[in-house]
Design a protein around this motif. Structure first.
Motif, PDB file in Angstrom:
ATOM      1  N   GLN A 187       0.418 -14.860  -3.055  1.00  0.00           N
ATOM      2  CA  GLN A 187       0.910 -13.925  -2.041  1.00  0.00           C
ATOM      3  C   GLN A 187       1.401 -12.517  -2.707  1.00  0.00           C
ATOM      4  OE1 GLN A 187       0.231 -14.254   1.010  1.00  0.00           O
ATOM      5  NE2 GLN A 187       1.338 -12.565   1.663  1.00  0.00           N
ATOM      6  N   SER A 188       2.073 -12.593  -3.766  1.00  0.00           N
ATOM      7  CA  SER A 188       2.384 -11.294  -4.252  1.00  0.00           C
ATOM      8  C   SER A 188       1.376 -10.626  -4.738  1.00  0.00           C
ATOM      9  CB  SER A 188       3.499 -11.416  -5.356  1.00  0.00           C
ATOM     10  OG  SER A 188       3.773 -10.438  -6.230  1.00  0.00           O
ATOM     11  N   LEU A 189       0.398 -11.207  -5.493  1.00  0.00           N
ATOM     12  CA  LEU A 189      -0.978 -10.514  -6.028  1.00  0.00           C
ATOM     13  C   LEU A 189      -1.986 -10.073  -4.767  1.00  0.00           C
ATOM     14  CD1 LEU A 189      -2.171 -13.151  -8.788  1.00  0.00           C
ATOM     15  CD2 LEU A 189      -0.954 -10.772  -9.302  1.00  0.00           C
ATOM     16  N   ARG A 190      -1.808 -10.782  -4.008  1.00  0.00           N
ATOM     17  CA  ARG A 190      -2.628 -10.142  -2.628  1.00  0.00           C
ATOM     18  C   ARG A 190      -1.960  -8.922  -1.912  1.00  0.00           C
ATOM     19  NH1 ARG A 190      -2.579 -13.165   1.815  1.00  0.00           N
ATOM     20  NH2 ARG A 190      -4.815 -12.755   2.352  1.00  0.00           N
ATOM     21  N   ASP A 191      -0.619  -8.956  -1.847  1.00  0.00           N
ATOM     22  CA  ASP A 191       0.049  -7.804  -1.339  1.00  0.00           C
ATOM     23  C   ASP A 191      -0.161  -6.804  -2.382  1.00  0.00           C
ATOM     24  OD1 ASP A 191       0.886  -9.423   0.739  1.00  0.00           O
ATOM     25  OD2 ASP A 191       2.942  -9.959  -0.142  1.00  0.00           O
ATOM     26  N   ARG A 192      -0.019  -6.777  -3.692  1.00  0.00           N
ATOM     27  CA  ARG A 192      -0.110  -5.848  -4.674  1.00  0.00           C
ATOM     28  C   ARG A 192      -1.693  -5.280  -4.624  1.00  0.00           C
ATOM     29  NH1 ARG A 192       2.055  -7.483 -10.073  1.00  0.00           N
ATOM     30  NH2 ARG A 192       1.117  -5.636 -10.711  1.00  0.00           N
ATOM     31  N   ALA A 193      -2.617  -5.942  -4.290  1.00  0.00           N
ATOM     32  CA  ALA A 193      -3.875  -5.564  -4.362  1.00  0.00           C
ATOM     33  C   ALA A 193      -4.009  -4.756  -3.132  1.00  0.00           C
ATOM     34  CB  ALA A 193      -4.765  -6.684  -4.456  1.00  0.00           C
ATOM     35  N   ARG A 194      -3.762  -5.107  -1.782  1.00  0.00           N
ATOM     36  CA  ARG A 194      -3.726  -4.642  -0.780  1.00  0.00           C
ATOM     37  C   ARG A 194      -3.252  -3.330  -0.971  1.00  0.00           C
ATOM     38  NH1 ARG A 194      -2.204  -9.343   2.010  1.00  0.00           N
ATOM     39  NH2 ARG A 194      -4.097 -10.549   2.853  1.00  0.00           N
ATOM     40  N   ARG A 195      -1.956  -3.242  -1.412  1.00  0.00           N
ATOM     41  CA  ARG A 195      -1.097  -1.801  -1.618  1.00  0.00           C
ATOM     42  C   ARG A 195      -1.986  -0.983  -2.443  1.00  0.00           C
ATOM     43  NH1 ARG A 195       3.228  -4.008  -1.926  1.00  0.00           N
ATOM     44  NH2 ARG A 195       3.394  -4.244  -4.400  1.00  0.00           N
ATOM     45  N   ALA A 196      -2.691  -1.377  -3.686  1.00  0.00           N
ATOM     46  CA  ALA A 196      -3.235  -0.753  -4.436  1.00  0.00           C
ATOM     47  C   ALA A 196      -4.397  -0.032  -3.900  1.00  0.00           C
ATOM     48  CB  ALA A 196      -3.737  -1.780  -5.805  1.00  0.00           C
ATOM     49  N   GLU A 197      -4.995  -1.029  -3.081  1.00  0.00           N
ATOM     50  CA  GLU A 197      -6.255  -0.556  -2.162  1.00  0.00           C
ATOM     51  C   GLU A 197      -6.043   0.497  -1.451  1.00  0.00           C
ATOM     52  OE1 GLU A 197      -9.246  -2.935   0.880  1.00  0.00           O
ATOM     53  OE2 GLU A 197      -8.742  -3.923  -0.979  1.00  0.00           O
ATOM     54  N   THR A 198      -4.836   0.414  -0.671  1.00  0.00           N
ATOM     55  CA  THR A 198      -4.361   1.585   0.244  1.00  0.00           C
ATOM     56  C   THR A 198      -4.146   2.935  -0.306  1.00  0.00           C
ATOM     57  OG1 THR A 198      -3.541  -0.269   2.010  1.00  0.00           O
ATOM     58  CG2 THR A 198      -2.883   2.083   2.177  1.00  0.00           C
ATOM     59  N   GLU A 199      -3.438   2.743  -1.281  1.00  0.00           N
ATOM     60  CA  GLU A 199      -3.203   3.830  -1.954  1.00  0.00           C
ATOM     61  C   GLU A 199      -4.281   4.553  -2.896  1.00  0.00           C
ATOM     62  OE1 GLU A 199      -0.430   2.677  -5.128  1.00  0.00           O
ATOM     63  OE2 GLU A 199       1.301   2.670  -3.910  1.00  0.00           O
ATOM     64  N   ALA A 200      -5.301   3.802  -3.221  1.00  0.00           N
ATOM     65  CA  ALA A 200      -6.490   4.273  -3.698  1.00  0.00           C
ATOM     66  C   ALA A 200      -7.335   5.103  -2.617  1.00  0.00           C
ATOM     67  CB  ALA A 200      -7.550   3.249  -4.250  1.00  0.00           C
ATOM     68  N   ALA A 201      -7.351   4.466  -1.358  1.00  0.00           N
ATOM     69  CA  ALA A 201      -8.109   5.028  -0.147  1.00  0.00           C
ATOM     70  C   ALA A 201      -7.225   6.306   0.331  1.00  0.00           C
ATOM     71  CB  ALA A 201      -7.909   4.134   1.045  1.00  0.00           C
ATOM     72  N   LEU A 202      -5.991   6.335   0.098  1.00  0.00           N
ATOM     73  CA  LEU A 202      -5.217   7.643   0.353  1.00  0.00           C
ATOM     74  C   LEU A 202      -5.347   8.694  -0.731  1.00  0.00           C
ATOM     75  CD1 LEU A 202      -1.732   6.165   1.609  1.00  0.00           C
ATOM     76  CD2 LEU A 202      -3.525   7.254   2.847  1.00  0.00           C
ATOM     77  N   ARG A 203      -5.566   8.241  -1.998  1.00  0.00           N
ATOM     78  CA  ARG A 203      -5.875   9.478  -2.838  1.00  0.00           C
ATOM     79  C   ARG A 203      -7.187   9.902  -2.611  1.00  0.00           C
ATOM     80  NH1 ARG A 203      -3.060   5.670  -6.440  1.00  0.00           N
ATOM     81  NH2 ARG A 203      -4.945   4.702  -7.105  1.00  0.00           N
ATOM     82  N   GLN A 208      -6.951  12.052  -0.036  1.00  0.00           N
ATOM     83  CA  GLN A 208      -6.515  13.523  -0.382  1.00  0.00           C
ATOM     84  C   GLN A 208      -7.261  14.272  -1.044  1.00  0.00           C
ATOM     85  OE1 GLN A 208      -2.921  13.164  -2.580  1.00  0.00           O
ATOM     86  NE2 GLN A 208      -2.044  15.124  -2.358  1.00  0.00           N
ATOM     87  N   ALA A 209      -8.063  13.748  -2.117  1.00  0.00           N
ATOM     88  CA  ALA A 209      -9.117  14.522  -2.819  1.00  0.00           C
ATOM     89  C   ALA A 209     -10.176  15.047  -2.109  1.00  0.00           C
ATOM     90  CB  ALA A 209      -9.771  13.533  -4.089  1.00  0.00           C
ATOM     91  N   GLN A 210     -10.381  14.274  -1.035  1.00  0.00           N
ATOM     92  CA  GLN A 210     -11.557  14.877  -0.167  1.00  0.00           C
ATOM     93  C   GLN A 210     -10.885  16.242   0.408  1.00  0.00           C
ATOM     94  OE1 GLN A 210     -13.164  11.756   2.151  1.00  0.00           O
ATOM     95  NE2 GLN A 210     -14.239  10.911   0.693  1.00  0.00           N
ATOM     96  N   ARG A 211      -9.807  15.901   1.000  1.00  0.00           N
ATOM     97  CA  ARG A 211      -9.237  17.214   1.878  1.00  0.00           C
ATOM     98  C   ARG A 211      -9.053  18.398   0.725  1.00  0.00           C
ATOM     99  NH1 ARG A 211      -4.345  18.743   1.961  1.00  0.00           N
ATOM    100  NH2 ARG A 211      -3.383  16.588   1.082  1.00  0.00           N
ATOM    101  N   LEU A 212      -8.748  18.170  -0.281  1.00  0.00           N
ATOM    102  CA  LEU A 212      -8.312  19.040  -1.471  1.00  0.00           C
ATOM    103  C   LEU A 212      -9.774  19.743  -1.680  1.00  0.00           C
ATOM    104  CD1 LEU A 212      -5.804  17.776  -3.712  1.00  0.00           C
ATOM    105  CD2 LEU A 212      -5.307  19.383  -1.905  1.00  0.00           C
ATOM    106  N   ALA A 213     -10.834  18.931  -1.611  1.00  0.00           N
ATOM    107  CA  ALA A 213     -12.035  19.590  -2.027  1.00  0.00           C
ATOM    108  C   ALA A 213     -12.492  20.341  -1.022  1.00  0.00           C
ATOM    109  CB  ALA A 213     -13.011  18.359  -2.308  1.00  0.00           C
ATOM    110  N   ARG A 214     -12.613  19.759   0.274  1.00  0.00           N
ATOM    111  CA  ARG A 214     -12.703  20.776   1.592  1.00  0.00           C
ATOM    112  C   ARG A 214     -12.014  22.279   1.267  1.00  0.00           C
ATOM    113  NH1 ARG A 214     -12.673  15.503   4.150  1.00  0.00           N
ATOM    114  NH2 ARG A 214     -10.752  15.865   4.851  1.00  0.00           N
ATOM    115  N   GLU A 215     -10.776  22.063   1.124  1.00  0.00           N
ATOM    116  CA  GLU A 215      -9.809  23.142   1.300  1.00  0.00           C
ATOM    117  C   GLU A 215     -10.468  24.016   0.161  1.00  0.00           C
ATOM    118  OE1 GLU A 215      -6.062  22.210   1.066  1.00  0.00           O
ATOM    119  OE2 GLU A 215      -5.734  21.307   2.903  1.00  0.00           O
TER     120      GLU A 215
END
Length: 424
Positions: free
Chosen positions: A197-213, A216-223
């Protein structure tokens, strides 16, 4: 029982499963380790999977086998009345049937098996299964209390109902060891599930952070692309607007002046189209380094001033940088864009005013760029603007590691001043 549900457990609570190409997602690794994670039924409780059915049937058969072996100690004892032996087996059968409730009420079943186990040898297997289930699904404090009570009652149990095949101490030691082994096995299974369960939570968190990054990279590129488009096209389009307005308000202008204005309009339109093609090419390629023409640097500042002068602007360039080529490309490009935006604003808001461009600096001291002009000498025609140019310049200067300030002067003019880092 109210104490039977102290909180959700790793194996009992399903989590969201990401869609799309799952084998590429980090959460897919942990989800594969725990295939029962997404199995909530209509009532909110987890549905039994094929694996759960195998486990439950196995636990039931184990309880029955152990119960039958324990029933032999009752039926084979001539001192035990026949009615008591039948009652013992009947209670044991009911206890084995109650094993199917172990997932829903693990604590309640384990507690109920304590008195049942005291009066029925046949219920011993069901008691061990209930204790194992409690160790898997509930925290250790509940397991410790239930197992501790069972072990504490063992001396009294074997004193009242001695085992016909084993001495008192041997039966006591074997049963206590078996109880401890069941608790240890259950805690091991619980720890493994918590790790998954801990691995699953960490994987989801890493996936969410990767999506946010990525977002953000797309937004900075558009700007960045928006700033580049504004800086490049605003200069050209302002030239078009100013000279087209001059032709509109002075239709009787000399033929030479009309021809010169038309030439500037044609050349500016051509350059604007070329710049627009380059920006679109960057968008399609996805890499700003693949632009068709090289990005301007400080060495191209003379050409920018000459272009503005040819369009009729009064520009004075005062530069003390002896070798513009030595200026870092990023710093030179930022300085070029600052001067370009300053000339564009002066052409829109102070036509006819003399613009002074000052460039000072050296390696190690930084680069200072100033664009200033006095109040306009006459009426100012209405030229549309986005109002984002100065905001974009401040962002450019900040990204380059410097700072920029701008504002109106006491004489009615306007000044833009920026400092950019220039290391040795």
């Amino acid at each position: 029982m109210s104490g039977d549900k102290p909180g959700p457990e790793p194996h009992d609570v399903p989590g969201p499963v990401a869609h799309a190409p799952r084998w590429l997602l980090p959460s897919a690794v942990a989800a594969d380790l725990d295939p029962d994670a997404d199995r909530a039924g209509p009532s909110g409780r987890p549905r039994r999977t094929v694996r759960d059915w195998f486990v439950d049937v196995g636990c039931f058969l184990l309880a029955v086998v152990i119960g039958l072996a324990a029933a032999h100690t009752v039926t084979g004892d001539p001192d035990v009345p026949h009615g008591l032996a039948v009652a013992d087996q009947a209670i044991g059968a009911l206890a084995c049937g109650a094993v199917w409730l172990r997932r829903r009420w693990p604590l309640g079943l384990a507690v109920a098996m304590i008195p049942v186990g005291l009066i029925s040898n046949t219920a011993g297997g069901a008691g061990l299964v209930a204790l194992f289930t409690l160790a898997v699904h509930r925290p250790f404090r509940y397991v410790a209390w239930v197992a501790g009570v069972q072990i504490a009652l063992l001396p009294a149990f074997f004193w009242l109902r001695p085992d016909p095949d084993l001495p008192y101490l041997a039966a006591l030691a074997v049963t206590a060891l078996l109880t401890s082994a069941v608790v240890g096995w259950g805690m091991f299974v619980r720890s493994k599930r918590q790790l998954v369960q801990s691995l699953r939570d960490r994987a989801r968190r890493a996936e969410t952070e990767a999506a946010l990054r990525a977002e953000q990279a797309q937004r900075l590129a558009r700007e960045a692309i928006a700033r580049e488009m504004h800086d490049v096209l605003a200069h050209r389009l302002t030239l078009l607007s100013v000279h087209a307005g001059a032709l509109e308000f002075r239709p009787d202008a000399p033929r030479e002046e009309v021809a010169r204005a038309a030439g500037v309009i044609r050349e500016s339109a051509h350059e604007a189209l070329q710049d627009l093609r380059e920006i679109i090419g960057v968008l399609r390629a996805g890499d700003s380094e693949e632009a068709g023409r090289p990005q301007p640097t400080l060495a191209a500042l003379d050409g920018l001033v000459a272009e503005s002068r040819s369009a009729g602007a009064k520009v004075v360039l005062d530069s003390s940088v002896l070798d513009p080529v030595a200026v870092p490309a990023s710093v030179g490009r930022t300085a070029y864009r600052i001067v370009q935006e300053g000339l564009t604003n002066a052409r829109k808001h102070a036509p006819g005013a003399e613009v002074t461009v000052t460039v000072r600096g050296a390696a190690g001291d930084g680069l200072t760029v100033t664009v200033a002009h006095p109040a306009p000498p006459g009426p100012v025609p209405a030229v549309p603007g986005s109002g984002q140019g100065l905001i974009g310049l401040r962002e450019r200067a900040t990204l380059a590691g410097g700072h920029l300030e701008h504002g109106a002067q006491e004489d009615g003019g306007f000044r833009i001043r920026a400092w950019l880092p220039w290391g040795r």
